[in-house]
Design a protein around this motif. Structure first.
Motif, PDB file in Angstrom:
ATOM      1  N   GLU A  37       0.851  -1.201   0.000  1.00 42.39           N
ATOM      2  CA  GLU A  37       0.000   0.000   0.000  1.00 42.39           C
ATOM      3  C   GLU A  37       0.883   1.246   0.000  1.00 42.39           C
ATOM      4  N   PRO A  38       0.571   2.220  -0.838  1.00 41.97           N
ATOM      5  CA  PRO A  38       1.345   3.462  -0.857  1.00 41.97           C
ATOM      6  C   PRO A  38       0.876   4.433   0.227  1.00 41.97           C
ATOM      7  N   ARG A  39       1.739   5.395   0.530  1.00 38.74           N
ATOM      8  CA  ARG A  39       1.354   6.496   1.418  1.00 38.74           C
ATOM      9  C   ARG A  39       0.896   7.651   0.537  1.00 38.74           C
ATOM     10  N   LEU A  40      -0.295   8.166   0.790  1.00 38.68           N
ATOM     11  CA  LEU A  40      -0.879   9.149  -0.122  1.00 38.68           C
ATOM     12  C   LEU A  40      -1.246  10.438   0.604  1.00 38.68           C
ATOM     13  N   PRO A  41      -1.047  11.580  -0.053  1.00 40.92           N
ATOM     14  CA  PRO A  41      -1.294  12.858   0.629  1.00 40.92           C
ATOM     15  C   PRO A  41      -2.752  13.078   1.000  1.00 40.92           C
ATOM     16  N   GLU A  42      -3.682  12.544   0.222  1.00 39.83           N
ATOM     17  CA  GLU A  42      -5.087  12.768   0.569  1.00 39.83           C
ATOM     18  C   GLU A  42      -5.489  12.012   1.835  1.00 39.83           C
ATOM     19  N   LEU A  43      -4.683  11.011   2.189  1.00 39.43           N
ATOM     20  CA  LEU A  43      -4.991  10.240   3.385  1.00 39.43           C
ATOM     21  C   LEU A  43      -4.221  10.755   4.595  1.00 39.43           C
ATOM     22  N   GLN A  44      -3.055  11.276   4.353  1.00 35.05           N
ATOM     23  CA  GLN A  44      -2.205  11.747   5.443  1.00 35.05           C
ATOM     24  C   GLN A  44      -1.764  13.175   5.142  1.00 35.05           C
ATOM     25  N   PRO A  45      -2.676  14.147   5.205  1.00 36.69           N
ATOM     26  CA  PRO A  45      -2.331  15.504   4.779  1.00 36.69           C
ATOM     27  C   PRO A  45      -1.200  16.129   5.579  1.00 36.69           C
TER      28      PRO A  45
END
Lengths: 196, 162
Positions: B48-56
């Protein structure tokens, strides 16, 4: 723990196990309620129809509520239940710590509660799942044992992705959404029925 | 030095037999024996990637899945678990051909001249397409990360550590 015997003067029967009314067993079975029947192994029958018990602890009939049939299975179920709970507590703690460290998005407690509600039925039947926090605040619960890979990824309310694989080919392979967890529950039932 | 068959940074790795190495956090992941392959692997969540919309609020995001390229490591005389602190991470190996079969691209993405905590990594590569799937088709995304995980294997060095 020596062998003991009770007189049970009926004709010989062919099956190994018999259910005998508790009132007809005069020895042993210390913790058995008086109204419960006793299941005994009668494989060692003497010529004078004296049943020789291999151990002085008799086994009660299966309880309806918990599905246990011996103190040992009851204890195993309770231990599993505790490990199940511990796994959830550890996983949510980890997910919270990772979110605080900006390594993951925070766990959605709605999703995690849904996961617990869906899986709690199996808490005495299965070993604790391998729990892994997912993106979107979700949770993956997995079992990889006894020939089966079962993965349930809880990603939202009635939003679960399920992986089922069985090396013995007794359960059909599945890879896809299972919002009502119908396939997942079926596979978990199969897994719980397999001997360790 | 670019991996064999790769013309330069950002370019695709086409050799299906090229080996990729990806790390997974030990605290988050535990290895197990896959009941079909009999090999030790990690949960699909490792892909799973780390994404900005999930971890602003987070500082580090993934445009693609980070990997190291085994032939690049070997050419430099490094072990396949190079840069993997075994007390903190597992490392799994995966073949480029598996990614191609799932319609994912693999590129060489050397990191040069970066200060800590990123630091230089000339062996760095990326699996491209998973991030896009996460945003466009979550079911297919789950299928893909499942198959990546099932095709991967924990490095023996990690198992030896515990």
């Amino acid at each position: 723990m020596g062998a003991f015997s009770v007189s049970y003067a009926e004709t010989a029967e062919t099956s190994t196990w018999r259910t005998i009314p508790r009132s007809r067993v005069g020895v042993g079975g210390g913790a058995i309620a008086p109204h419960q029947p006793v299941i005994v192994n009668i494989s060692n029958v003497s010529h004078n129809n004296v049943y020789r018990f291999m151990a002085p602890v008799a086994t009660t009939a299966p309880g309806i509520a918990l599905g246990t049939n011996t103190p040992g299975t009851f204890i195993t179920g309770m231990r599993r239940s505790r490990e199940f709970l511990d796994a959830f507590v550890s996983a949510v703690s980890l997910a919270t710590e990772m979110a605080a460290a900006d390594e993951a998005d925070p766990p959605s407690m709605e999703i995690w509660q849904n996961a617990w509600d869906a899986l709690a039925f199996f808490q005495t039947k299965l070993p604790a799942p391998l729990l892994t926090p997912l993106q979107l605040g979700g949770l993956s619960a997995e079992w990889h044992e006894r020939g089966m890979n079962i993965e349930v990824r809880f990603r939202g309310a009635e939003n679960a992705f399920v992986v089922i694989q069985d090396a013995r080919k007794e359960v059909p392979e599945f890879l896809g959404p299972d919002p009502k967890l119908i396939r997942a529950r079926g596979a978990l039932e199969k897994l719980s029925a397999r001997p360790f | 030095v670019a991996p064999a068959g790769v013309s330069g940074p950002g370019n695709p790795i086409l050799d299906p037999d090229e080996e990729l190495i990806r790390r997974g956090l030990r605290g988050k992941h535990r290895y197990f024996i896959d009941q079909i392959t009999g090999k030790p692997r990690l949960p699909a969540a490792i892909f799973e990637p780390r994404l900005p919309e999930l971890q602003p609020r987070a500082k580090n995001f993934d445009e693609y899945l980070f990997v190291n390229i085994a032939s690049s490591l070997a050419a430099a005389g490094e072990a396949s678990d190079w840069g993997c602190d075994h007390s903190k991470f597992y490392a799994v190996s995966l073949m480029v051909g598996v990614c191609h079969a799932l319609s994912l691209g693999v590129t060489w993405e050397p990191i040069i001249g970066e200060p800590a905590p990123t630091n230089d990594n000339p062996h760095h590569g990326g699996i491209r397409g998973v991030v896009e799937l996460f945003r466009s088709n979550i079911v297919q995304y789950d299928v893909v990360i499942t198959k990546l995980a099932q095709a991967s294997e924990v490095l023996p060095q990690c198992l030896a550590y515990g």
